[in-house]
Design an enzyme around this catalytic site. Structure first.
Site, PDB file in Angstrom:
ATOM      1  N   LYS A 171      -9.567  -4.205  20.280  1.00 33.65           N
ATOM      2  CA  LYS A 171      -8.119  -4.438  20.215  1.00 33.65           C
ATOM      3  C   LYS A 171      -7.453  -4.206  21.568  1.00 33.65           C
ATOM      4  CE  LYS A 171      -7.792  -3.346  15.307  1.00 33.65           C
ATOM      5  NZ  LYS A 171      -6.828  -3.507  14.220  1.00 33.65           N
ATOM      6  N   LYS A 222       8.903 -16.922 -10.785  1.00 30.32           N
ATOM      7  CA  LYS A 222       8.127 -15.839 -11.398  1.00 30.32           C
ATOM      8  C   LYS A 222       6.937 -16.421 -12.176  1.00 30.32           C
ATOM      9  CE  LYS A 222       8.506 -11.933 -14.487  1.00 30.32           C
ATOM     10  NZ  LYS A 222       9.257 -11.297 -15.545  1.00 30.32           N
ATOM     11  N   ILE A 242      -1.533  -7.552  14.212  1.00 31.82           N
ATOM     12  CA  ILE A 242      -0.341  -7.427  15.070  1.00 31.82           C
ATOM     13  C   ILE A 242      -0.694  -6.717  16.374  1.00 31.82           C
ATOM     14  CG2 ILE A 242       1.972  -6.410  15.205  1.00 31.82           C
ATOM     15  CD1 ILE A 242       1.959  -6.686  12.041  1.00 31.82           C
ATOM     16  N   ASP A 267      -4.145  -6.341   4.994  1.00 31.37           N
ATOM     17  CA  ASP A 267      -5.149  -7.201   5.634  1.00 31.37           C
ATOM     18  C   ASP A 267      -5.007  -8.653   5.177  1.00 31.37           C
ATOM     19  OD1 ASP A 267      -6.263  -5.171   7.102  1.00 31.37           O
ATOM     20  OD2 ASP A 267      -7.600  -4.549   5.470  1.00 31.37           O
ATOM     21  N   ASN A 302       0.849  -1.203   0.000  1.00 27.15           N
ATOM     22  CA  ASN A 302       0.000   0.000   0.000  1.00 27.15           C
ATOM     23  C   ASN A 302       0.878   1.245   0.000  1.00 27.15           C
ATOM     24  OD1 ASN A 302       0.545   0.800   2.860  1.00 27.15           O
ATOM     25  ND2 ASN A 302      -0.377  -1.209   3.237  1.00 27.15           N
ATOM     26  N   PHE A 326      -3.754   3.143  15.754  1.00 25.33           N
ATOM     27  CA  PHE A 326      -4.132   4.195  14.811  1.00 25.33           C
ATOM     28  C   PHE A 326      -5.311   3.677  13.996  1.00 25.33           C
ATOM     29  CE2 PHE A 326      -1.065   7.701  14.709  1.00 25.33           C
ATOM     30  CZ  PHE A 326      -0.263   7.280  15.763  1.00 25.33           C
ATOM     31  N   PRO A 335      -2.351 -11.786  10.344  1.00 24.83           N
ATOM     32  CA  PRO A 335      -2.610 -11.606  11.782  1.00 24.83           C
ATOM     33  C   PRO A 335      -2.784 -10.123  12.096  1.00 24.83           C
ATOM     34  CG  PRO A 335      -0.279 -12.023  11.386  1.00 24.83           C
ATOM     35  CD  PRO A 335      -0.982 -12.223  10.071  1.00 24.83           C
TER      36      PRO A 335
HETATM   37  O1  C5P Z   1      -8.414  -2.722  12.045  1.00 29.54           O
HETATM   38  P1  C5P Z   1      -7.632  -1.592  11.498  1.00 29.54           P
HETATM   39  O2  C5P Z   1      -6.758  -1.975  10.337  1.00 29.54           O
HETATM   40  O3  C5P Z   1      -8.449  -0.356  11.236  1.00 29.54           O
HETATM   41  O4  C5P Z   1      -6.677  -1.162  12.710  1.00 29.54           O
HETATM   42  C1  C5P Z   1      -5.696  -0.202  12.582  1.00 29.54           C
HETATM   43  C2  C5P Z   1      -4.693  -0.352  13.700  1.00 29.54           C
HETATM   44  O5  C5P Z   1      -4.342  -1.711  13.895  1.00 29.54           O
HETATM   45  C3  C5P Z   1      -3.403   0.348  13.396  1.00 29.54           C
HETATM   46  O6  C5P Z   1      -2.837   0.752  14.617  1.00 29.54           O
HETATM   47  C4  C5P Z   1      -2.578  -0.746  12.720  1.00 29.54           C
HETATM   48  O7  C5P Z   1      -1.181  -0.500  12.849  1.00 29.54           O
HETATM   49  C5  C5P Z   1      -3.004  -1.974  13.494  1.00 29.54           C
HETATM   50  N1  C5P Z   1      -3.021  -3.210  12.701  1.00 29.54           N
HETATM   51  C6  C5P Z   1      -2.117  -4.215  12.982  1.00 29.54           C
HETATM   52  N2  C5P Z   1      -2.166  -5.399  12.286  1.00 29.54           N
HETATM   53  C7  C5P Z   1      -3.093  -5.592  11.327  1.00 29.54           C
HETATM   54  C8  C5P Z   1      -4.024  -4.582  11.032  1.00 29.54           C
HETATM   55  C9  C5P Z   1      -3.956  -3.401  11.730  1.00 29.54           C
HETATM   56  O8  C5P Z   1      -1.245  -4.032  13.842  1.00 29.54           O
HETATM   57  N3  C5P Z   1      -3.120  -6.728  10.685  1.00 29.54           N
END
Ligand code: C5P
Length: 416
Positions: free
Chosen positions: A356, A304, A322, A294, A223, A338, A320
């Site tokens: 979370k 390739k 994180i 995601d 992204n 965030f 996952p």
């Molecule tokens: O669920 P969402 O993507 O909106 O959540 C955003 C927050 O969760 C951010 O702080 C992002 O760094 C963290 N995050 C994460 N691992 C993921 C998805 C989001 O740590 N797989």
């Protein structure tokens, strides 16, 4: 019920006396505008020009703009009788070298004192900001990069050059940022110097940037995240006295803040592993700014993929979370998330605070085009877990460095 926002727009300025040092480069013309902007922002400005700078722009221009005689000579009886080099070095609260030529970078890195500028830099206790500007090939030269790293290690604040079309016609990195951007950097830097030491002794782990999910050995899913917010937070936490580990995903190309331990990873799984290791080693505050993909491909192709089919489908599996994984495994740690939202910000923010298991969440409105991804600016709404009984805080549009400072001060206020 609508939230009671506490609006915050800027950090109280406490500064004043700036030496603007100009060296020999075509970008020197921008320094005249910078001098004007600094004065308009309330700084008292004195100018030092090297011999090279005077080939591009005259001292008279700067004298007229600042109302002060321009300093050019080290060993000139007349000049020393006015304000001598040691007096000048003591007078300054901050020295800004813009543009800084490759030659000046080298002489500063070597600790030379063969002209007024280098001597003042050795003789001052003030912080020095350096804005290198030169041809892209010169900027990329290992000798220049080494000198910049040396200066950064010595504590000089490096303002990264812009990239784009250069005066010589080349395209690449090495352009002096525009004067308004330089002014903002000066203001932010001064603000950073005034950040309260609210995280002294704390260990902080920050995730930043995008993740990169391999499709095959040459292609990936990712992204547009640049990591700027996470890197700004790493600086702000360091300035507030914390020991910082910064886990940078994808291919973040930002300079590592001084004294920050940086770990580069690619995928979400790598990032989770690195974050877990860092937290296990001891961590008081975990901040997740990373834009984690995601989904990832179920299995990255070992070779390739050839374009033999007219259509193809990628088989994706969920990555996952994180932040959620870490926060649920370490319920006593202070955890900051965030969120990027386009509507119902408070509802979604509070939902994520809970699901979370966060202490604090900073949300930005991604429907706004002028801030966020890749921008140097941001605006945020910050919400706190119910236990803190703290009303939401609105951080109006400002630089990411300033946003980071406010966030750190908010973390400090809740923690302490
Ligand atoms: O669920 P969402 O993507 O909106 O959540 C955003 C927050 O969760 C951010 O702080 C992002 O760094 C963290 N995050 C994460 N691992 C993921 C998805 C989001 O740590 N797989």
């Amino acid at each position: 019920m609508s939230p009671i926002f506490t609006p915050v727009t800027s950090v109280a300025p406490n500064i004043t006396k700036v030496i603007l040092a100009i060296t020999g480069g075509i970008a020197a013309y921008k320094s005249a505008i910078l001098a004007r902007l600094l004065i308009k922002s309330g700084f008292e400005v004195r100018v030092i020009m090297t011999a090279g700078a005077q080939q591009f722009i005259t001292p008279l221009t700067l004298q007229a703009l600042t109302g002060n005689e321009v300093h050019t000579e080290l060993l000139d009886t007349k000049a020393e009788a006015g304000m001598g080099h040691i007096e000048l070095a003591k007078w300054a609260d901050l020295i800004v070298i813009a543009p800084a030529s490759a030659n000046t970078l080298a002489r500063l890195a070597m600790g030379m004192a063969d002209d007024l500028l280098t001597t003042v830099c050795l003789a001052t206790a003030a912080p020095v900001m350096v804005a290198p500007a030169m041809n892209q090939q010169m900027w990329a030269h290992p000798a220049v990069q080494l000198n910049v790293q040396t200066l950064s290690d010595m504590g000089y604040e490096i303002i990264e050059p812009d990239s784009g079309v250069q005066a010589c016609g080349d395209v690449g990195s090495g352009r002096l940022p525009e004067p308004d951007i330089l002014l903002r950097q000066v203001i932010n830097f001064k603000a950073r110097l005034t950040v309260a030491q609210c995280l002294t002794g704390k260990k902080v782990t920050i995730t930043a940037g995008p993740t990169v999910e391999a499709i095959d050995p040459v292609r990936f899913l990712s992204n547009h995240s640049t990591g700027k917010m996470g890197f700004a937070l790493a600086r702000a936490c360091r300035d507030a006295g914390a020991e910082v580990t910064l886990i940078a995903g994808g291919k973040v190309s930002l300079m590592t803040p001084l004294e920050v331990k940086r770990i580069d990873v690619l995928s979400a799984n790598d990032m989770l592993q690195a974050a877990t290791r860092s937290v296990e080693a001891g961590c008081d505050i975990f901040i997740a700014t990373a834009a984690v993909a995601d989904y990832r491909t179920r299995d990255a192709a070992p070779q390739k993929i050839k374009k033999t089919q007219d259509e193809m489908t990628l088989d994706l599996v969920k990555n996952p979370d994180i932040l959620a994984t870490i926060s649920h495994s370490y319920p006593d740690m202070f955890v900051v998330g965030f969120a990027a939202e386009t509507q119902d910000v408070e509802k979604y923010a509070r939902g994520k605070l809970e699901s979370k298991n966060l202490d604090m969440i900073a949300c930005n409105d991604v429907s706004r085009k002028d801030i966020g991804f890749a921008s140097d600016e941001n605006a945020m709404l910050v919400f706190f877990a119910n236990q803190y009984q703290k009303p939401p805080v609105e951080l109006e549009k400002m630089s990411k460095a300033n946003i980071a400072e406010h966030l750190v001060n908010l973390i400090g206020s809740v923690l302490n």
